[in-house]
Design a protein around this motif. Structure first.
Motif, PDB file in Angstrom:
ATOM      1  N   ASN A 274       0.839  -1.170   0.689  1.00  0.00           N
ATOM      2  CA  ASN A 274      -0.026   0.043  -0.387  1.00  0.00           C
ATOM      3  C   ASN A 274       0.879   1.338  -0.418  1.00  0.00           C
ATOM      4  O   ASN A 274       2.195   1.267   0.791  1.00  0.00           O
ATOM      5  N   ILE A 275       0.289   1.794  -1.300  1.00  0.00           N
ATOM      6  CA  ILE A 275       1.365   3.341  -1.106  1.00  0.00           C
ATOM      7  C   ILE A 275       0.412   4.576  -0.703  1.00  0.00           C
ATOM      8  O   ILE A 275      -0.676   5.046  -1.413  1.00  0.00           O
ATOM      9  N   SER A 276       1.086   5.532  -0.687  1.00  0.00           N
ATOM     10  CA  SER A 276       0.857   7.123  -0.916  1.00  0.00           C
ATOM     11  C   SER A 276       1.857   7.862  -0.903  1.00  0.00           C
ATOM     12  O   SER A 276       2.829   7.796  -0.605  1.00  0.00           O
ATOM     13  N   ILE A 277       1.688   9.091  -1.872  1.00  0.00           N
ATOM     14  CA  ILE A 277       2.776  10.379  -2.134  1.00  0.00           C
ATOM     15  C   ILE A 277       2.131  11.370  -1.078  1.00  0.00           C
ATOM     16  O   ILE A 277       1.022  11.823  -0.852  1.00  0.00           O
ATOM     17  N   LEU A 278       3.316  11.796  -0.310  1.00  0.00           N
ATOM     18  CA  LEU A 278       2.932  12.800  -0.068  1.00  0.00           C
ATOM     19  C   LEU A 278       3.880  14.167  -1.154  1.00  0.00           C
ATOM     20  O   LEU A 278       4.077  14.112  -2.179  1.00  0.00           O
ATOM     21  N   PRO A 279       2.764  15.194  -0.881  1.00  0.00           N
ATOM     22  CA  PRO A 279       2.899  16.626  -1.778  1.00  0.00           C
ATOM     23  C   PRO A 279       4.541  17.335  -2.022  1.00  0.00           C
ATOM     24  O   PRO A 279       5.272  17.783  -0.606  1.00  0.00           O
ATOM     25  N   ASN A 280       5.337  17.499  -2.761  1.00  0.00           N
ATOM     26  CA  ASN A 280       6.027  18.133  -2.783  1.00  0.00           C
ATOM     27  C   ASN A 280       6.720  18.734  -4.047  1.00  0.00           C
ATOM     28  O   ASN A 280       5.670  18.527  -4.519  1.00  0.00           O
ATOM     29  N   GLU A 281       7.044  19.767  -4.334  1.00  0.00           N
ATOM     30  CA  GLU A 281       7.323  20.715  -5.879  1.00  0.00           C
ATOM     31  C   GLU A 281       7.722  19.410  -6.206  1.00  0.00           C
ATOM     32  O   GLU A 281       7.656  20.494  -7.919  1.00  0.00           O
ATOM     33  N   LYS A 282       8.593  18.751  -6.174  1.00  0.00           N
ATOM     34  CA  LYS A 282       8.977  18.175  -6.869  1.00  0.00           C
ATOM     35  C   LYS A 282       8.903  16.864  -7.741  1.00  0.00           C
ATOM     36  O   LYS A 282       9.456  16.348  -8.849  1.00  0.00           O
TER      37      LYS A 282
END
Length: 638
Positions: free
Chosen positions: A74-82
């Motif tokens: 199970n995966i999730s992505i955290l926000p960042n400018e890159k």
């Protein structure tokens, strides 16, 4: 609830990491382990208590995906400018706390497909060649003037390349196209896309849009849809676009292909292999995609879809690759072959044609003397004259000697037979009265020319489209070719020059109007190049211009007549000797510079000549022109 969090990052800022970790521990009481971005995890399948949080740039996220395909983690992505592409594609919130909450929300966990291009992962989009406006990021931030400049720049700079497309079902097509866009899916987060359909995130299919306009007009329509309406849909896909929905797609060309993955660096290859890996990752999507996740989880696997009928093939592909985009679409060889065979048959003189011509003429002449509109309409439907005229139109634009000679010969013989039989028939009928149906065909004007023009367009279109061929009867009724010829024959039989001139002018108007408009319609439908048709169109236009002169003068008289009628009809009554006299104008004619008026005068007693003169003078004041009264006197007795 996840008991353990594997935090994947290369972030070195302790303050940033500490803020994230504190929020997770405080709200979810999960254990956090930090790993570098190159870490590969083994033997983790079916571990539902562990969450992998990716705090990486786009390329590192793709690498992580590649290393952990089909591992059921199970995966999730955290926000960042890159990682703007990953955020946009998976609906990741820009707010770090909201993104963390979404990562722990089981309703947002979904299996997703991944699109691979030559073994490289694409989040959402691969662009091959130039799609001219399909990517709305090219112009969405620009003002109106800049958008217009981009619009015309695209209009001028379109170039075509030969492509061979092969689907997962081994369906192959070779075509010329400007570019190809491949989407794995399109969601509300992909606001840079001109596609307004929401495509499934785990149907196992890619969606390829092929930009291949076959004419300048269709290309302009496509650009207007993209730049100003800014959205297109599979339901109303512009004809300049082809569409393929499949699990695998191979794109090849004779030369090197340029392509971009997710708006990033430019790649080159002779062959591009595209494949969708179905349900290969479990990802927590952003909350903005909650409804899509719920609906999409109910979807079943879809079949391949191929909509390529409008793409250029064979000869047209060669023309486009050579750098020439025709103004109108060129008809396919199959379309032209079928139509040409049909028109050649129509151009030939036959005994069936002769029989129908004679019968329709006799029927029309009878209807004209009987003043019967239904009989005349029957003759219109029976008449075969429309067929050789349409063939003549094709001969004019293609400079086809066979069509020109055969159709002209058939047409002349048909006209001759109509005049011969109608004039002879008239000699045997002991009637000389010009009926209303005859009179209605003696004064053609510009309106009759417009009828011929629209009928010619309809006739050419109906002949070129087999599915609308049934409309030819309606076209024949609209243009009414035989009745004017029958009136001309009647004029010959009666020796009346005015009847001959007026009715034959109407026939010639119909003939020239149909020929020119049908020829132009065939050009628009792509059955002849404009360059080849110039000479025939020029001579036909000259002939129409000459015919337009008397039609314009006649139309001017019609306008004047209605103007006079409105002015005179406003006088409903006049008072003479303290008595109210009623005036009812029946008809008005312009004749020899005078206005001939049929009028009904209603009074309680017969009027004297002097009183009629007063009425005439009063009416003359209204139109400021000499009038002649034809009076019907009506006496009302109380």
């Amino acid at each position: 609830m996840y008991k353990s969090v594997c935090f994947i990052t290369k972030e070195q800022d302790e303050a940033v990491l500490s803020k994230i970790f504190d929020y997770i521990k405080e709200k979810y009481n999960s254990k956090i382990s930090v790993f570098c971005e190159n870490e590969i995890f083994e033997d983790l399948e079916n571990d539902d208590n562990k969450l992998f949080l990716l705090y990486l740039d786009d390329e590192k996220i793709k690498t992580f995906f590649q290393n952990h395909l089909n591992k059921n983690i199970n995966i999730s992505i955290l926000p960042n400018e890159k990682c703007p592409n990953a955020m946009r594609n998976y609906g990741t919130s820009k707010d770090i706390n909201e993104a963390i909450e979404d990562a722990f929300n089981p309703e947002l966990l979904s299996k997703i497909d991944l699109l691979k291009c030559n073994d490289l992962i694409a989040f959402n989009r691969i662009v091959i060649g130039d799609m001219h406006g399909m990517n709305r990021l090219d112009y969405n931030q620009n003002n109106r003037l800049t958008k217009i400049k981009i619009f015309f720049n695209n209009l001028i700079n379109i170039r075509f390349k030969s492509y061979t497309l092969t689907t997962s079902k081994e369906h192959s097509i070779q075509t010329a196209a400007s570019g190809i866009t491949i989407l794995e899916h399109s969601t509300i987060m992909n606001k840079e896309s001109a596609i307004k359909d929401e495509l499934s995130i785990h149907d196992g299919k890619l969606n390829a849009y092929i930009l291949a306009p076959t004419s300048l007009l269709s290309y302009i329509w496509y650009l207007l849809s993209i730049f100003f309406y800014q959205r297109i849909s599979l339901v109303s896909l512009p004809k300049s676009l082809g569409f393929i929905k499949t699990s695998k797609l191979s794109v090849s060309s004779e030369g090197v292909l340029d392509y971009k993955i997710d708006h990033k660096d430019l790649y080159q290859s002779n062959t591009i292999e595209l494949e969708v890996l179905q349900d290969c990752l479990n990802i927590h999507l952003g909350r903005v995609l909650l409804e899509i996740v719920k609906n999409d989880n109910q979807n079943t696997e879809e079949k391949d879809v191929i909509k390529l009928n409008t793409l250029p093939k064979a000869e047209l592909s060669s023309i486009l690759i050579g750098g020439e985009l025709p103004l109108f679409k060129k008809a396919t060889d199959e379309d032209f072959k079928d139509l040409l065979v049909s028109l050649k048959d129509s151009a030939k003189f036959s005994y069936t044609y002769l029989t129908l011509m004679i019968l329709s003429t006799l029927l029309s002449t009878t209807g004209l003397f009987a003043n019967s509109a239904p009989v005349i309409i029957g003759a219109m439907i029976l008449a075969p004259l429309m067929a050789p005229i349409i063939s003549l139109s094709m001969g004019v634009i293609r400079a086809d000697k066979f069509l020109l000679v055969q159709s002209a010969r058939t047409l002349v013989l048909g006209v001759f037979m109509a005049l011969l039989f109608s004039s002879i028939y008239t000699l045997f009928i002991p009637l000389e009265q010009i009926t209303a149906e005859m009179q209605g065909r003696l004064n053609p004007n510009l309106l009759d020319l417009m009828v011929a023009v629209f009928s010619g367009i309809a006739g050419a279109y109906a002949n070129s489209k087999e599915e609308v061929a049934k409309s030819l009867a309606g076209v024949a009724i609209a243009v009414a070719l035989v009745p004017p010829l029958s009136v001309t024959g009647i004029g010959l039989g009666l020796g009346n020059i005015d009847v001959i001139y007026g009715s034959f002018l109407l026939f010639v108007t119909n003939l020239v109007g149909i020929t020119l408009s049908a020829a132009l319609t065939f050009i628009v439908l792509g059955f002849a190049p404009v360059k080849k048709a110039k000479k025939g169109i020029f001579y036909t236009t000259i002939l129409m211009a000459l015919i337009t002169i008397p039609l314009f003068l006649s139309f001017k008289q019609v306008v004047e007549k209605y103007d006079y009628f409105n002015k005179l009809n406003s006088v409903k009554s006049i008072v003479l000797n303290e008595e109210k006299i009623g005036l009812n104008i029946k008809t008005i004619q312009n004749k020899n510079g005078n206005i001939l008026i049929n009028i009904e005068i209603v009074s309680s007693k017969p009027l004297e000549l002097k009183e009629y003169s007063i009425i005439k003078e009063e009416l003359q004041k209204r139109v400021d022109k000499q009038i002649v009264l034809k009076i019907v006197s009506v006496i009302e007795i109380d």
